[in-house]
Structure formats: C-alpha cells, structure tokens
Write a protein that holds these residues in place. Sequence first.
Motif, PDB file in Angstrom:
ATOM      1  N   THR A 159       0.835  -1.199   0.000  1.00 37.62           N
ATOM      2  CA  THR A 159       0.000   0.000   0.000  1.00 37.62           C
ATOM      3  C   THR A 159       0.875   1.256   0.000  1.00 37.62           C
ATOM      4  O   THR A 159       0.381   2.353   0.200  1.00 37.62           O
ATOM      5  N   VAL A 200       2.144   3.881  -1.942  1.00 31.56           N
ATOM      6  CA  VAL A 200       1.631   4.374  -3.219  1.00 31.56           C
ATOM      7  C   VAL A 200       2.619   5.258  -3.976  1.00 31.56           C
ATOM      8  O   VAL A 200       2.339   5.673  -5.091  1.00 31.56           O
ATOM      9  N   VAL A 260       4.687   7.983   0.476  1.00 29.51           N
ATOM     10  CA  VAL A 260       3.369   7.843   1.104  1.00 29.51           C
ATOM     11  C   VAL A 260       2.894   6.389   1.082  1.00 29.51           C
ATOM     12  O   VAL A 260       3.054   5.701   0.073  1.00 29.51           O
ATOM     13  N   ILE A 304      -0.676   4.020   2.314  1.00 35.23           N
ATOM     14  CA  ILE A 304      -2.063   4.087   2.802  1.00 35.23           C
ATOM     15  C   ILE A 304      -2.524   2.664   3.127  1.00 35.23           C
ATOM     16  O   ILE A 304      -3.345   2.084   2.407  1.00 35.23           O
ATOM     17  N   HIS A 349      -4.701  -0.190   4.591  1.00 38.49           N
ATOM     18  CA  HIS A 349      -6.140  -0.142   4.855  1.00 38.49           C
ATOM     19  C   HIS A 349      -6.721  -1.549   4.950  1.00 38.49           C
ATOM     20  O   HIS A 349      -6.117  -2.506   4.480  1.00 38.49           O
ATOM     21  N   LEU A 391     -10.414   6.277   0.475  1.00 36.33           N
ATOM     22  CA  LEU A 391      -9.071   6.004  -0.062  1.00 36.33           C
ATOM     23  C   LEU A 391      -8.695   7.025  -1.133  1.00 36.33           C
ATOM     24  O   LEU A 391      -7.576   7.543  -1.143  1.00 36.33           O
ATOM     25  N   ALA A 392      -9.629   7.316  -2.021  1.00 34.55           N
ATOM     26  CA  ALA A 392      -9.371   8.272  -3.098  1.00 34.55           C
ATOM     27  C   ALA A 392      -9.085   9.659  -2.530  1.00 34.55           C
ATOM     28  O   ALA A 392      -8.170  10.367  -2.988  1.00 34.55           O
ATOM     29  N   ALA A 433      -5.606   9.698  -0.894  1.00 32.18           N
ATOM     30  CA  ALA A 433      -4.580   9.703  -1.947  1.00 32.18           C
ATOM     31  C   ALA A 433      -4.462  11.087  -2.588  1.00 32.18           C
ATOM     32  O   ALA A 433      -3.357  11.581  -2.823  1.00 32.18           O
ATOM     33  N   ARG A 434      -5.604  11.718  -2.838  1.00 32.33           N
ATOM     34  CA  ARG A 434      -5.606  13.044  -3.467  1.00 32.33           C
ATOM     35  C   ARG A 434      -4.893  14.067  -2.570  1.00 32.33           C
ATOM     36  O   ARG A 434      -4.093  14.865  -3.042  1.00 32.33           O
ATOM     37  N   LEU A 486      -2.675  13.486  -0.069  1.00 29.49           N
ATOM     38  CA  LEU A 486      -1.263  13.179   0.147  1.00 29.49           C
ATOM     39  C   LEU A 486      -0.432  13.244  -1.141  1.00 29.49           C
ATOM     40  O   LEU A 486       0.783  13.374  -1.081  1.00 29.49           O
ATOM     41  N   ARG A 487      -1.071  13.155  -2.286  1.00 32.67           N
ATOM     42  CA  ARG A 487      -0.366  13.229  -3.562  1.00 32.67           C
ATOM     43  C   ARG A 487       0.017  14.675  -3.886  1.00 32.67           C
ATOM     44  O   ARG A 487       0.903  14.921  -4.704  1.00 32.67           O
TER      45      ARG A 487
END
Length: 154
Positions: free
Chosen positions: A56, A58, A62, A64, A66, A116-117, A120-121, A123-124
């Motif tokens: 995980t 990514v 980072v 994630i 889960h 999750l999305a 990710a958004r 932390l990206r």
Amino acid sequence: MDLSDLLTVEAILPSLKVSSKKQAVQELSERAAALTGLPARAIFETLLQRERLGSTGVGHGVAIPHGKLPGLPRICGLFARLDKAIDFEALDEEPVDLIFLLLAPEGAGADHLKALARIARVLRDSDTAAKLRATADPAALYALLTHPATSNAA
C-alpha cells in the motif's frame, strides 16, 4: 468525503519511531486499537493480509495501509509522520515517511473507496506533503490534512 470525517487530533502521530514496515503496521494497529476498541491483533492481521496482496506504499514517500474489520462502527483513520523514512516496498521503491491508516466496517463498500481516493488526493499534493513533512505539531498536521490547499478543487 472530508478527512475530518475520518480523523481526530488524537489520531495524529507526529513523530513515530519505527524501523520496518512490519513494525510500523504493528505500532499503527496498537494505536488504532486504542482509538476503536477493537483488538490490535485483529487490526494487524487485517492490514498484513492486505499488504500480502501488494504494498500500500503508493509512491512519493506515502503509504495508505487499509482494511475492513467486523465490529467497526464507522470508517476511521490514523495519520503517522515517521521520524525516519522506511522501506515499505512502495511501487516507486522510495522509502515511506507519511502513513495514513484507513479502517472501514466490513460493509463500507463505496465509502471505503471514496475515503481512499480522498486520502490519496490529499497526500499526492506535493505542497501538502512537504508541509506535513515540515510540521511536528499534531494540531497543525490535523489542519493540513483536513483543510489542504487543494480542498477547493472538486
């Protein structure tokens, strides 16, 4: 979905000292158990099982981790900024220093994916990630995560 729905200031670990992926997952499982009332072992096993499917981590430092757990009343998260980056077997092979643990009830379905999305958004975003790495105060970390600069974008 807003990260303030998943996180509390108490769920922010500003300087977690771990030396391996397994130790990180174990430590996060224990912290999550204290927040959720679920057994740390059950959380740990669920997260490890998910990691066996593929890391995980990514990319860009980072991860994630889960999983879905029976008996969890709602989706919840835990954020850790690591004292020192560790190998998390990330997709880009870069060491990880920002970890957002996400736990969801067994029947969460689409809400789990939306969470999750969203994580990710946030932390990206390179600006947000840089600020998270430069901040050690739990309240400031919480504010950065729940009110990121990109929040005005859909």
